[in-house]
Design a protein around this motif. Structure first.
Motif, PDB file in Angstrom:
ATOM      1  N   GLY A 104      39.445  -6.473  90.429  1.00 31.44           N
ATOM      2  CA  GLY A 104      38.763  -5.167  90.035  1.00 31.44           C
ATOM      3  C   GLY A 104      38.434  -4.388  91.163  1.00 31.44           C
ATOM      4  O   GLY A 104      38.783  -4.553  92.407  1.00 31.44           O
ATOM      5  N   PRO A 105      38.317  -3.007  90.688  1.00 30.97           N
ATOM      6  CA  PRO A 105      38.002  -1.869  91.951  1.00 30.97           C
ATOM      7  C   PRO A 105      37.051  -2.332  92.747  1.00 30.97           C
ATOM      8  O   PRO A 105      36.960  -1.730  94.010  1.00 30.97           O
ATOM      9  CB  PRO A 105      37.609  -0.818  90.876  1.00 30.97           C
ATOM     10  N   HIS A 138      43.642 -23.233  89.587  1.00 26.10           N
ATOM     11  CA  HIS A 138      43.119 -22.135  89.820  1.00 26.10           C
ATOM     12  C   HIS A 138      41.681 -22.404  89.995  1.00 26.10           C
ATOM     13  O   HIS A 138      41.051 -23.105  89.331  1.00 26.10           O
ATOM     14  CB  HIS A 138      43.184 -20.962  88.715  1.00 26.10           C
ATOM     15  N   GLY A 139      40.686 -21.575  90.864  1.00 27.26           N
ATOM     16  CA  GLY A 139      39.464 -21.805  90.925  1.00 27.26           C
ATOM     17  C   GLY A 139      38.838 -20.881  89.889  1.00 27.26           C
ATOM     18  O   GLY A 139      39.264 -20.073  89.461  1.00 27.26           O
ATOM     19  N   THR A 140      37.838 -21.544  89.345  1.00 22.91           N
ATOM     20  CA  THR A 140      36.944 -20.479  87.916  1.00 22.91           C
ATOM     21  C   THR A 140      36.296 -19.571  88.597  1.00 22.91           C
ATOM     22  O   THR A 140      36.262 -18.597  87.862  1.00 22.91           O
ATOM     23  CB  THR A 140      36.026 -21.392  87.391  1.00 22.91           C
ATOM     24  N   ASP A 141      35.929 -19.317  89.957  1.00 22.15           N
ATOM     25  CA  ASP A 141      35.008 -18.226  90.539  1.00 22.15           C
ATOM     26  C   ASP A 141      36.021 -17.219  91.289  1.00 22.15           C
ATOM     27  O   ASP A 141      35.883 -16.833  92.141  1.00 22.15           O
ATOM     28  CB  ASP A 141      34.112 -18.611  91.224  1.00 22.15           C
ATOM     29  N   ASP A 142      37.301 -17.445  91.256  1.00 30.53           N
ATOM     30  CA  ASP A 142      38.562 -16.597  91.899  1.00 30.53           C
ATOM     31  C   ASP A 142      38.304 -15.204  91.313  1.00 30.53           C
ATOM     32  O   ASP A 142      38.863 -14.879  90.174  1.00 30.53           O
ATOM     33  CB  ASP A 142      39.658 -17.206  91.861  1.00 30.53           C
ATOM     34  N   LEU A 143      37.854 -14.213  92.522  1.00 30.48           N
ATOM     35  CA  LEU A 143      37.922 -12.718  91.919  1.00 30.48           C
ATOM     36  C   LEU A 143      39.270 -12.009  92.745  1.00 30.48           C
ATOM     37  O   LEU A 143      39.643 -10.877  92.337  1.00 30.48           O
ATOM     38  CB  LEU A 143      36.638 -12.287  92.293  1.00 30.48           C
ATOM     39  N   PHE A 144      39.758 -12.820  93.773  1.00 34.03           N
ATOM     40  CA  PHE A 144      40.452 -12.057  94.438  1.00 34.03           C
ATOM     41  C   PHE A 144      41.790 -11.959  93.841  1.00 34.03           C
ATOM     42  O   PHE A 144      42.806 -11.140  93.833  1.00 34.03           O
ATOM     43  CB  PHE A 144      40.645 -13.037  95.924  1.00 34.03           C
ATOM     44  N   ASN A 145      42.272 -13.162  93.148  1.00 33.14           N
ATOM     45  CA  ASN A 145      43.410 -13.272  92.187  1.00 33.14           C
ATOM     46  C   ASN A 145      42.619 -13.740  90.911  1.00 33.14           C
ATOM     47  O   ASN A 145      42.454 -15.119  90.830  1.00 33.14           O
ATOM     48  CB  ASN A 145      44.521 -14.129  92.586  1.00 33.14           C
TER      49      ASN A 145
END
Length: 277
Positions: free
Chosen positions: A144-145, A222-229
């Motif tokens: 996200g931005p 994948h991690g459930t809290d991954d915002l980077f990807n």
């Protein structure tokens, strides 16, 4: 110090640890083999483990040329495997390493190139693990931005803190100490020009059309809290790759393979130990 040579003459540093069935560990963008330091020994206890420095990082060559791309990185991996005398291996790629693992176009592939992980050269790949990665911007879910803004802050210390919080949970950071050495924050020895070229290579990645051709048994993690990807990329990959499995790690962020190693490493080792057929 083993040094393979890429097709363009670039020196490629790699290391081999352990014994057993070969396993290639591919690190994230703008990171060297040190990305895997916290967990490498756990994999080397069961496998002949290969880690390498991407061109532009670590002890590999750093050409200032237009040779940085996910297909190019994949050809570099093949050069390393050829130099090490390895014809067939498991592959575990995380972040950009996962993009390299899933992203070489058959139309662009060179002789003995990694191809689409078994679609073009099925004899080279055994099992495939794609961690915290994506199919690429055209069809994937981009960060996200607010994340991009946090990472591009002029204040270097604030940007580092933002990256840390995208990689690890606050509790993990507190236990390790914010000033500890973290091997997932980028290779500090990289010159700016190679860092820019790595960023461009990741941004240009697009494996969407080739994902259905992957023939190797595949696990998506994948991690459930991954915002980077963003985590939403995991089901995109799992649904696009034939018979792929998916495992989401609750509460994990981008560096799940380190912070959640107690769960993630046995998960991957169990998958790799299965007999294909």
């Amino acid at each position: 110090m083993p040094l393979a040579q890429a097709a363009d003459g670039t020196a490629l540093h790699y290391e081999v640890h352990g014994s057993g069935r070969p396993l290639v560990l591919l690190s994230g963008q703008s990171n060297s083999r040190r990305w895997w330091d916290p967990v490498r020994d756990d994999f080397a206890a069961a496998h002949r483990t290969v880690v390498l420095d991407w061109r532009g990082t670590g002890e590999s060559g750093r050409p200032d040329t237009d040779t940085y791309s996910t297909p190019g990185f994949a050809r570099d991996v093949v050069a390393v495997l050829d130099h090490a005398g390895i014809d067939r291996a498991h592959v575990y790629g995380t972040s950009m390493g996962g993009r390299v693992a899933d992203g070489v176009s058959p139309a662009r592939a060179q002789p003995r190139a990694w191809g689409r992980l078994g679609a073009d050269h099925p004899g080279r790949v055994d099992r495939l693990v794609l961690g915290c990665t994506s199919p690429g911007a055209p069809h994937g879910v981009e960060r996200g931005p607010e994340v991009r803004a946090a990472l591009s802050q002029a204040d270097g210390a604030a940007a580092r803190r933002s990256l840390l919080e995208l990689m690890y949970t606050p509790g993990w950071i507190a236990r390790q100490g914010e000033q500890s050495v973290f091997h997932t924050l980028g290779d500090p020895t990289m010159p700016p020009y190679t860092r820019r070229r790595h960023l461009r290579a990741g941004a240009r990645h697009d494996a969407w059309d080739a994902l259905p051709r992957i023939a190797a048994p595949t696990l998506v993690v994948h991690g459930t809290d991954d915002l980077f990807n963003p985590t939403a990329n995991a089901p995109l990959l799992a649904e696009r790759i034939p018979d792929a499995r998916m495992r989401l790690l609750a509460g994990a962020r981008h560096a799940y393979f380190e912070e959640f190693a107690g769960v993630a490493t046995p998960l991957v080792l169990d998958f790799l130990s299965e007999t294909s057929g």
